[in-house]
Design an enzyme around this catalytic site. Structure first.
Site, short mmCIF file in Angstrom:
data_model
loop_
_atom_site.label_atom_id
_atom_site.label_comp_id
_atom_site.label_asym_id
_atom_site.label_seq_id
_atom_site.Cartn_x
_atom_site.Cartn_y
_atom_site.Cartn_z
N TYR A 122 20.50 120.77 -80.55
CA TYR A 122 21.62 121.54 -80.22
C TYR A 122 22.12 121.15 -78.50
O TYR A 122 23.00 120.46 -78.32
CB TYR A 122 21.70 122.94 -80.24
CG TYR A 122 22.82 123.75 -79.48
CD1 TYR A 122 24.05 123.39 -79.73
CD2 TYR A 122 22.65 124.71 -78.47
CE1 TYR A 122 25.02 123.85 -79.32
CE2 TYR A 122 23.68 125.38 -77.91
CZ TYR A 122 24.87 125.02 -78.25
OH TYR A 122 25.75 125.68 -77.52
N LYS A 149 24.99 118.47 -77.12
CA LYS A 149 26.03 118.92 -76.07
C LYS A 149 25.85 117.84 -74.85
O LYS A 149 26.79 117.61 -74.15
CB LYS A 149 25.71 120.41 -75.79
CG LYS A 149 26.07 121.24 -76.70
CD LYS A 149 27.53 121.60 -76.72
CE LYS A 149 28.11 122.58 -77.71
NZ LYS A 149 29.34 122.73 -77.65
N LEU A 194 21.17 138.39 -80.63
CA LEU A 194 20.36 139.48 -80.23
C LEU A 194 21.22 140.77 -80.20
O LEU A 194 21.18 141.78 -80.83
CB LEU A 194 19.67 139.36 -78.72
CG LEU A 194 18.87 140.58 -78.46
CD1 LEU A 194 17.82 141.19 -79.45
CD2 LEU A 194 18.23 140.50 -77.08
N ASP A 225 39.69 119.56 -89.03
CA ASP A 225 38.49 119.03 -88.80
C ASP A 225 38.62 118.23 -87.43
O ASP A 225 39.43 117.18 -87.55
CB ASP A 225 37.75 118.51 -89.79
CG ASP A 225 36.21 118.62 -89.52
OD1 ASP A 225 35.55 119.25 -90.52
OD2 ASP A 225 35.70 117.76 -88.91
N1 UFG Z 1 16.13 137.45 -80.06
C1 UFG Z 1 15.02 138.52 -80.61
N2 UFG Z 1 15.16 138.97 -81.73
C2 UFG Z 1 16.45 138.67 -82.25
C3 UFG Z 1 17.53 137.67 -81.85
C4 UFG Z 1 17.10 137.24 -80.53
O1 UFG Z 1 14.22 138.98 -79.89
O2 UFG Z 1 16.66 138.87 -83.43
C5 UFG Z 1 15.81 137.18 -78.71
C6 UFG Z 1 15.62 135.67 -78.65
O3 UFG Z 1 14.23 135.43 -78.73
C7 UFG Z 1 15.95 135.06 -77.20
C8 UFG Z 1 17.14 136.52 -76.79
O4 UFG Z 1 16.70 137.57 -77.87
O5 UFG Z 1 14.86 135.64 -76.25
C9 UFG Z 1 18.55 136.02 -77.03
O6 UFG Z 1 18.70 135.29 -78.31
P1 UFG Z 1 20.07 134.85 -78.84
O7 UFG Z 1 19.89 134.29 -80.32
O8 UFG Z 1 20.99 135.88 -79.00
O9 UFG Z 1 20.46 133.66 -77.80
P2 UFG Z 1 19.86 132.55 -77.20
O10 UFG Z 1 19.32 132.48 -76.06
O11 UFG Z 1 18.79 131.77 -78.38
O12 UFG Z 1 21.10 131.16 -77.39
C10 UFG Z 1 22.21 131.60 -76.81
C11 UFG Z 1 23.31 130.59 -77.56
C12 UFG Z 1 23.17 129.47 -77.28
C13 UFG Z 1 22.84 128.91 -76.09
C14 UFG Z 1 22.09 129.92 -75.12
C15 UFG Z 1 22.13 129.62 -73.76
O13 UFG Z 1 23.19 130.94 -79.05
O14 UFG Z 1 24.08 128.65 -78.05
O15 UFG Z 1 22.46 131.24 -75.50
O16 UFG Z 1 21.28 130.53 -72.97
F1 UFG Z 1 22.54 127.66 -75.84
#
Ligand code: UFG
Length: 332
Positions: A141, A145, A188, A51
């Protein structure tokens, strides 16, 4: 160089390790396997399970393996979870991170590449996002960072640390060896591919009323191979100075709907979807300007096309499913 990679058993970390080894570096991976996978660690890297908060073990490794630079990727990294458990994020991303910086200072290791995030910007008014924009994170988060970036600046002034902080946008894609496997999965592209495989009944589309070209959120997807390459380039900067760089592909980004449609085209499967409300904390648009890293380090993304990014994730996943099936058959 002798390099320590914290979080080197994770999705992005395992690909960074692959590239470091290709370049001839000696790599020690330090990971507590809370999210990472032992089998994602390249066999040519030395693996130590531990860790980041354990300063004693860290210092031993820094000394014993003559570490010259650290790539610090071990962290908690889910926006939603950070809202629920902010203290966990403060502990893992800031408190433990400071233990690492103290260990480095006491062992005379003065170079670090840090995995930061686009989440430090919050909901910026201007796109594409340049590094000089105000940082106003909207979740713990991003806050933690950013706090760690603050520590990096302080240690740079106080003890001469040199750092490169890489603010990632949305990592995606896979190499032949390593791809994305989180449990639970919230991202996603892997979820879309799970829907293709019938492992989940549909993809939930979070929000269709955003002020974007089709009402769904826009993100900047960057291939994990391109992301990893930036770490190797950033190591060279550290002989001279400290820098912060955005890492995305730029352009117009891709909407959630475009991701689903592209995955359908790549896999040849019509992907079932369910329209849902907005997910808390999601900004409408996050697109990077990566001009700075292109200009200063000559970084260029090789995979700008979302189809190619998804294709690599899909090939890896199919291989992974095959391996799981074979292992199951062997144990029956
Ligand atoms: N989304 C959906 N359905 C899902 C999952 C996601 O519609 O089942 C949408 C989210 O609302 C978002 C997009 O797809 O608009 C991308 O979502 P992700 O969860 O894949 O990624 P995030 O943009 O939330 O976050 C990622 C990383 C973070 C980082 C961020 C920076 O997980 O650590 O990108 O842009 F900070």
């Amino acid at each position: 160089m002798d390099i320590l990679v914290t979080g080197g058993a994770g999705y992005i970390g395992s690909v960074v390790v692959e590239q470091l080894l290709e370049k001839g570096h000696a790599v020690t991976v330090y990971d507590n396997l809370s999210k990472g996978h032992r089998d994602a660690v390249h066999p040519d890297a030395q693996f130590v399970q531990g860790d980041v908060a354990d300063g004693g073990t860290l210092s031993q490794i820094l000394n014993r393996n003559n570490i010259e630079a650290v790539i610090h990727m071990a962290a908690s990294s889910l926006v939603g979870e950070s809202v629920q458990f902010p203290e966990k994020y403060r502990q893992n991303n800031v408190v433990a991170g400071q233990v690492l910086l103290d260990g480095m200072a006491s062992c005379g290791v003065d170079k670090i590449v840090f995995s930061s995030t686009a989440a430090v910007y919050g909901e910026p008014e201007r796109q594409p996002i340049v590094e000089s924009l105000r940082t106003e994170p909207t979740n713990p988060y991003g806050e933690t960072k950013l706090e760690f970036e603050g520590l990096l600046k302080r240690y740079a002034e106080d003890v001469g640390l040199r750092f490169a902080s890489l603010r990632y946008f949305n990592a995606a894609g896979a190499t032949q060896r390593n791809g994305e496997r989180h449990d639970p999965e919230t991202h996603l592209i892997p979820l879309v591919l799970k829907a293709v495989l019938g492992q989940i009944p549909h993809v939930e589309v979070f929000g269709t009323d955003y002020p974007t070209r089709d009402g769904t959120c826009v993100r900047d997807y960057i291939h994990v191979v391109d992301l990893a390459r930036a770490h190797i380039l950033a190591l060279d900067v550290l002989d001279a100075r400290s820098e912060i760089y955005n890492l995305g592909c730029g352009g117009d980004g891709y909407t959630v709907r475009e991701v689903i449609d592209t995955a359908s085209a790549v896999t040849g499967v019509l992907i079932p979807e369910k329209l849902s409300g907005r997910r808390a904390g999601d900004p409408a648009v996050l697109v990077a300007s990566s001009q700075k890293i292109k200009r200063e380090l000559g970084w260029e993304p090789e995979f700008q096309d979302l189809g190619l990014i998804i294709e690599s994730a899909w090939s890896w996943l199919k291989g992974e499913q095959g391996a799981v099936r074979t292992a199951r058959q062997a144990s029956e």
